[in-house]
Motif scaffolding. Structure first.
Motif, PDB file in Angstrom:
ATOM      1  N   ALA A   1       0.828  -1.208   0.000  1.00 58.63           N
ATOM      2  CA  ALA A   1       0.000   0.000   0.000  1.00 58.63           C
ATOM      3  C   ALA A   1       0.864   1.259   0.000  1.00 58.63           C
ATOM      4  CB  ALA A   1      -0.930   0.001   1.220  1.00 58.63           C
ATOM      5  N   THR A   2       1.949   1.240   0.769  1.00 55.69           N
ATOM      6  CA  THR A   2       2.820   2.413   0.849  1.00 55.69           C
ATOM      7  C   THR A   2       3.513   2.682  -0.472  1.00 55.69           C
ATOM      8  OG1 THR A   2       3.197   2.032   3.217  1.00 55.69           O
ATOM      9  CG2 THR A   2       4.763   3.439   2.082  1.00 55.69           C
ATOM     10  N   MET A   3       4.006   1.628  -1.119  1.00 54.55           N
ATOM     11  CA  MET A   3       4.725   1.833  -2.370  1.00 54.55           C
ATOM     12  C   MET A   3       3.791   2.222  -3.511  1.00 54.55           C
ATOM     13  SD  MET A   3       7.725  -1.095  -2.047  1.00 54.55           S
ATOM     14  CE  MET A   3       8.322  -0.786  -3.692  1.00 54.55           C
ATOM     15  N   ARG A   4       2.506   1.833  -3.412  1.00 51.52           N
ATOM     16  CA  ARG A   4       1.531   2.317  -4.402  1.00 51.52           C
ATOM     17  C   ARG A   4       1.230   3.794  -4.196  1.00 51.52           C
ATOM     18  NH1 ARG A   4      -1.269  -2.544  -3.263  1.00 51.52           N
ATOM     19  NH2 ARG A   4      -2.661  -1.376  -1.899  1.00 51.52           N
ATOM     20  N   GLU A   5       1.201   4.210  -2.938  1.00 50.27           N
ATOM     21  CA  GLU A   5       0.803   5.577  -2.599  1.00 50.27           C
ATOM     22  C   GLU A   5       1.955   6.573  -2.713  1.00 50.27           C
ATOM     23  OE1 GLU A   5      -1.819   8.608  -1.323  1.00 50.27           O
ATOM     24  OE2 GLU A   5      -2.263   6.521  -1.874  1.00 50.27           O
ATOM     25  N   VAL A   6       3.133   6.165  -2.260  1.00 52.32           N
ATOM     26  CA  VAL A   6       4.287   7.070  -2.236  1.00 52.32           C
ATOM     27  C   VAL A   6       5.280   6.597  -3.294  1.00 52.32           C
ATOM     28  CG1 VAL A   6       6.004   8.199  -0.780  1.00 52.32           C
ATOM     29  CG2 VAL A   6       3.894   7.312   0.246  1.00 52.32           C
TER      30      VAL A   6
END
Length: 280
Positions: A267-272
Motif C-alpha cells: 500500500a505504501t509503495m503504491r501511494e508514495v
C-alpha cells in the motif's frame, strides 16, 4: 536478510552496549561528526512521544536535576550527565521565550536515547552492508545493481525549500559518467522502528508517514551541500533523485503477521512513488 552472525553483531552494537554519552556515538568514518549526532538527536527529541515536564519555568527550576543526586537507577549512568545538560539547555530556552516543548522526563529521555543509539547502530551496520554489496559483481548485488560504479557517501547534508537542511543517511552517486545520460543519484534512510505490537492499520499508517517524510527530505530534487561531491554533479548542486530506499531493521521489530507487513509495504509503495520499502 541479515544472517545470524550479522544480526548478533548489530544487537551487540546497539543501545544496550553503548553506555557512553554523545561522544561515544561520534564515528567520523561513517560521517557521524559531533555536529551531525547532536543535530539528529535534537530532531529525535523533538519528535519523541514520551511524557514531558511542563513548560512552566518556575516548576522546572524547582525540579531541576542535579549531577550529585541522580534518581534511583541512574547512578553511574553516563547519560545522566547528558540529561542534566539537556534539561539546563531546555530551561534556558524557555527562559528566553523560545517556542519549545518542556524537557522529557528522565525515563522518557533514557528510552528515547536507547532507540536513538539503536538506530545509529543499525545505520553503521547498513553502511557496511552497502560497502560489501558494492564489491560484488553488478549482477550479484542486492542493493546497488542499478549502478556501475556506486560512490557511497554517508550523512550528507542536503537541502530542499520545504524541509531545510537534513542529513541523508546514505547518498549514492554513479561515478561513471555516461555521455548524454543524467548521473544516477539515490538516497537511503535507515530506521529502527518497533512494529511488532502494532495492528495492520497502525503498521500501514506509520509506514506511510515514514515514506512521505523520506521522500520530502531525501527525494525528488536535492541541493547537495557537500562541496567535495559537486565535481560529480556537473555544474549544479541541485540533482534529481531517482529513488529513495527506506530500510527498516527487521528481526523481532517486524510485524508479527507476515500478511500485515506485505499489505503495508504494498500500500505504501503504491501511494508514495519513488520510495522503496525494505526490511533487513
Amino acid at each position: 536478510m541479515a544472517d545470524d552472525t550479522t544480526r548478533a553483531t548489530l544487537e551487540r552494537s546497539g543501545a544496550g552496549e553503548r553506555s557512553g554519552g554523545i561522544a561515544s556515538l561520534v564515528d567520523e568514518e561513517v560521517g557521524l561528526t559531533r555536529d551531525v549526532v547532536e543535530a539528529r538527536l535534537a530532531l529525535v527529541e523533538s519528535e519523541a512521544m514520551g511524557p514531558r515536564l511542563p513548560r512552566d519555568v518556575g516548576v522546572l527550576e524547582r525540579q531541576r536535576p542535579s549531577l550529585e543526586a541522580p534518581p534511583p537507577g541512574a547512578e553511574g549512568n553516563p547519560r545522566w550527565r547528558e540529561y542534566v545538560a539537556y534539561y539546563e539547555k531546555r530551561l534556558g530556552e524557555l527562559e528566553q521565550g523560545k517556542a519549545v516543548e518542556g524537557p522529557l522526563r528522565w525515563a522518557s529521555y533514557e528510552r528515547m536515547w536507547g532507540w536513538f543509539t539503536r538506530g545509529l547502530a543499525f545505520e553503521r551496520f547498513m553502511v557496511n552492508v552497502l560497502r560489501e554489496d558494492a564489491k560484488l559483481p553488478r549482477a550479484q548485488r542486492r542493493f546497488l545493481g542499478d549502478f556501475d560504479r556506486p560512490r557511497i557517501e554517508t550523512n550528507v547534508g542536503v537541502k530542499k525549500p520545504n524541509s531545510g537542511l537534513c542529513y541523508a543517511d546514505v547518498l549514492l552517486i554513479e561515478e561513471n559518467e555516461f555521455s548524454g545520460w543524467p548521473r544516477r543519484v539515490e538516497t537511503f534512510s535507515f530506521k529502527s522502528r518497533d512494529f511488532s505490537g502494532l495492528e495492520r492499520e497502525a503498521v500501514k499508517a506509520q509506514m506511510m508517514e515514514d515514506a512521505r517524510e523520506a521522500l520530502r527530505k531525501y527525494g525528488e530534487t536535492l541541493d547537495i551541500r557537500r562541496d567535495s561531491l559537486h565535481r560529480f554533479l556537473r555544474e549544479s548542486s541541485d540533482v534529481p533523485v531517482q529513488r529513495v530506499r527506506l530500510v527498516y531493521e527487521g528481526g523481532g521489530l517486524k510485524p508479527k503477521k507476515a500478511k500485515d507487513l506485505k499489505a503495508a509495504v504494498d500500500a505504501t509503495m503504491r501511494e508514495v512513488l519513488r520510495v522503496e520499502i525494505l526490511f533487513q
